[in-house]
Design an enzyme around this catalytic site. Structure first.
Site, mmCIF file in Angstrom:
data_model
loop_
_atom_site.group_PDB
_atom_site.id
_atom_site.type_symbol
_atom_site.label_atom_id
_atom_site.label_comp_id
_atom_site.label_asym_id
_atom_site.label_seq_id
_atom_site.Cartn_x
_atom_site.Cartn_y
_atom_site.Cartn_z
ATOM 1 N N SER A 49 2.247 -5.896 -4.238
ATOM 2 C CA SER A 49 1.037 -5.324 -3.321
ATOM 3 C C SER A 49 0.167 -5.946 -3.537
ATOM 4 O O SER A 49 -0.126 -6.671 -4.851
ATOM 5 C CB SER A 49 1.036 -3.785 -3.462
ATOM 6 N N ASP A 84 3.879 -7.614 -0.288
ATOM 7 C CA ASP A 84 4.184 -6.173 0.063
ATOM 8 C C ASP A 84 2.951 -5.884 1.052
ATOM 9 O O ASP A 84 1.766 -5.743 0.334
ATOM 10 C CB ASP A 84 4.622 -5.466 -0.819
ATOM 11 N N HIS A 85 2.915 -5.718 2.149
ATOM 12 C CA HIS A 85 1.983 -4.911 3.097
ATOM 13 C C HIS A 85 0.676 -5.756 3.013
ATOM 14 O O HIS A 85 -0.299 -5.286 2.643
ATOM 15 C CB HIS A 85 1.587 -3.285 2.774
ATOM 16 N N ASP A 105 1.421 -7.283 7.396
ATOM 17 C CA ASP A 105 1.324 -5.649 8.027
ATOM 18 C C ASP A 105 0.210 -5.736 9.114
ATOM 19 O O ASP A 105 -0.830 -5.497 8.682
ATOM 20 C CB ASP A 105 1.170 -4.649 6.850
ATOM 21 N N GLU A 135 5.724 -5.747 10.579
ATOM 22 C CA GLU A 135 5.770 -4.216 10.761
ATOM 23 C C GLU A 135 5.233 -3.795 11.994
ATOM 24 O O GLU A 135 4.326 -4.180 12.627
ATOM 25 C CB GLU A 135 5.101 -3.403 9.753
ATOM 26 N N HIS A 177 5.888 6.364 2.264
ATOM 27 C CA HIS A 177 5.697 5.729 0.910
ATOM 28 C C HIS A 177 5.457 6.973 0.041
ATOM 29 O O HIS A 177 5.024 8.191 0.331
ATOM 30 C CB HIS A 177 4.665 4.804 0.942
ATOM 31 N N GLY A 209 11.597 3.687 0.232
ATOM 32 C CA GLY A 209 12.988 4.037 -0.341
ATOM 33 C C GLY A 209 13.317 5.201 -1.336
ATOM 34 O O GLY A 209 14.258 5.798 -1.452
ATOM 35 N N ASN A 231 9.803 1.726 -4.961
ATOM 36 C CA ASN A 231 8.480 1.360 -5.674
ATOM 37 C C ASN A 231 8.183 2.678 -6.782
ATOM 38 O O ASN A 231 8.446 2.325 -7.869
ATOM 39 C CB ASN A 231 7.149 0.990 -4.875
ATOM 40 N N THR A 232 7.790 3.744 -6.034
ATOM 41 C CA THR A 232 7.651 5.049 -6.677
ATOM 42 C C THR A 232 8.630 5.464 -7.558
ATOM 43 O O THR A 232 8.285 6.081 -8.829
ATOM 44 C CB THR A 232 7.139 6.027 -5.747
HETATM 45 P P1 13P Z 1 8.139 3.993 -2.150
HETATM 46 O O1 13P Z 1 7.145 3.653 -3.411
HETATM 47 O O2 13P Z 1 8.241 5.180 -1.539
HETATM 48 O O3 13P Z 1 9.655 3.883 -2.880
HETATM 49 O O4 13P Z 1 8.089 2.918 -1.308
HETATM 50 C C1 13P Z 1 7.979 1.393 -1.386
HETATM 51 C C2 13P Z 1 7.737 0.449 -0.403
HETATM 52 O O5 13P Z 1 7.925 0.846 0.857
HETATM 53 C C3 13P Z 1 6.830 -0.496 -0.674
HETATM 54 O O6 13P Z 1 6.491 -1.176 0.582
#
Ligand code: 13P
Length: 287
Positions: A49, A84-85, A105, A135, A177, A209, A231-232
């Site tokens: 990111s 990412d984004h 994005d 996106e 997210h 995800g 990610n999270t």
């Molecule tokens: P999460 O943090 O919910 O897994 O999402 C990750 C994501 O979509 C990164 O673009």
């Protein structure tokens, strides 16, 4: 060597599995994900990111670290390094820094402006051999200060953006997210099926995800999702493992304060999470 995400995602779409994008935050994260991908002979996408890029001293530092690590660790599976984004400006910074894939994005722009900027980036990425993710329909939740409301994408808009020649398309289908709230309605499979019908062979991307139940992940893959972003979940696993180490007082015993020891349980937790996801997504052995 870094590769664009095009070939791995085309294969994934045809083979009915998905490649995981795992976001990286530092050296430990990167090493853990690369080693797990190699161990499982799986293709992998490292997501960065803008905030994480800034934290790691800029996109060039990140690209150089990843390339050197691939050499040093003798990683032979396909690895894409992906923004990412990305904002429009960050896309160009990553192209210059040596990333092999970017996400523009433009979901918060009016569709005309999203089309205009995406068209330009399609051309630049094609010239340089990079893959490009676009996106449509904001993904819900908060990521690096960008807040989306979790709307569902309009299948016609998806088709319009897909036809511009992007490599893969992220479409909002009720995904969020971060952690999902208890009253979450689940993914909108009707929306996903309608989008899939319109865009044909284009690989679709599922963001957010973390915390999506296994049966929904499998159904999404069966409906054309070929890239899933996580990610999270790695962050939660890392934090819990390091917390346990400290709470057990291990940092106070012997040389337990050595950062290489202190962070080791966190690294193992990331590896376990990535392994579990690769198995669920079906990318094991697909390098
Ligand atoms: P999460 O943090 O919910 O897994 O999402 C990750 C994501 O979509 C990164 O673009």
């Amino acid at each position: 060597m870094l590769v664009s995400a095009k070939e791995m995602l085309t294969k994934a779409k045809a083979g009915h599995y998905a490649v995981g994008q795992f976001n990286i935050n530092n050296l430990e994260w990167t090493k853990a994900i690369l080693q797990t991908a190699q161990e499982l002979n799986s293709p992998v996408i490292l997501g960065v990111s803008e905030g994480a890029g800034k934290y790691m001293c800029g996109f060039k530092t990140v690209a150089d670290m990843v390339k050197d690590m691939i050499d040093e660790l003798k990683i032979t599976v396909p690895v894409a390094l992906h923004l990412d984004h990305g904002t429009y400006e960050a896309c160009y910074k990553c192209i210059d820094a040596g990333f092999s894939s970017i996400m523009f994005d433009g979901s918060h722009y009016p569709i005309e402006e999203n089309v205009e900027k995406t068209t330009e980036l399609v051309k630049v990425c094609a010239e340089k051999g990079l893959s490009l993710e676009a996106e449509v329909g904001a993904i819900g939740g908060e990521e690096d200060g960008v807040i989306g409301m979790g709307e569902c994408a309009d299948p016609d808009e998806c088709k319009m953006i897909a036809d511009l020649g992007v490599t893969m398309l992220a479409a909002g289908i009720g995904n969020i997210h971060g952690k999902y709230p208890a009253n979450w309605q689940g993914l909108s499979f009707d929306t996903l099926a309608a989008i899939s019908d319109k865009v044909g062979a284009m690989p679709l991307v599922l963001h957010g995800g973390t915390g999506i139940p296994e049966d929904m992940i499998k159904r999404a893959i069966s409906l054309g999702v070929s890239k899933i972003n996580v990610n999270t979940e790695c962050q939660l696993a890392f934090a819990a493992a390091v917390r346990k180490y400290v709470e057990e007082g291990k940092d106070l015993s012997g040389k337990g304060f050595d950062p290489r020891k202190l962070l080791a349980p966190g690294v193992e937790a990331i590896k376990a999470t990535v392994r579990e996801k690769m198995e669920l997504f079906g990318s094991v052995g697909k390098a």
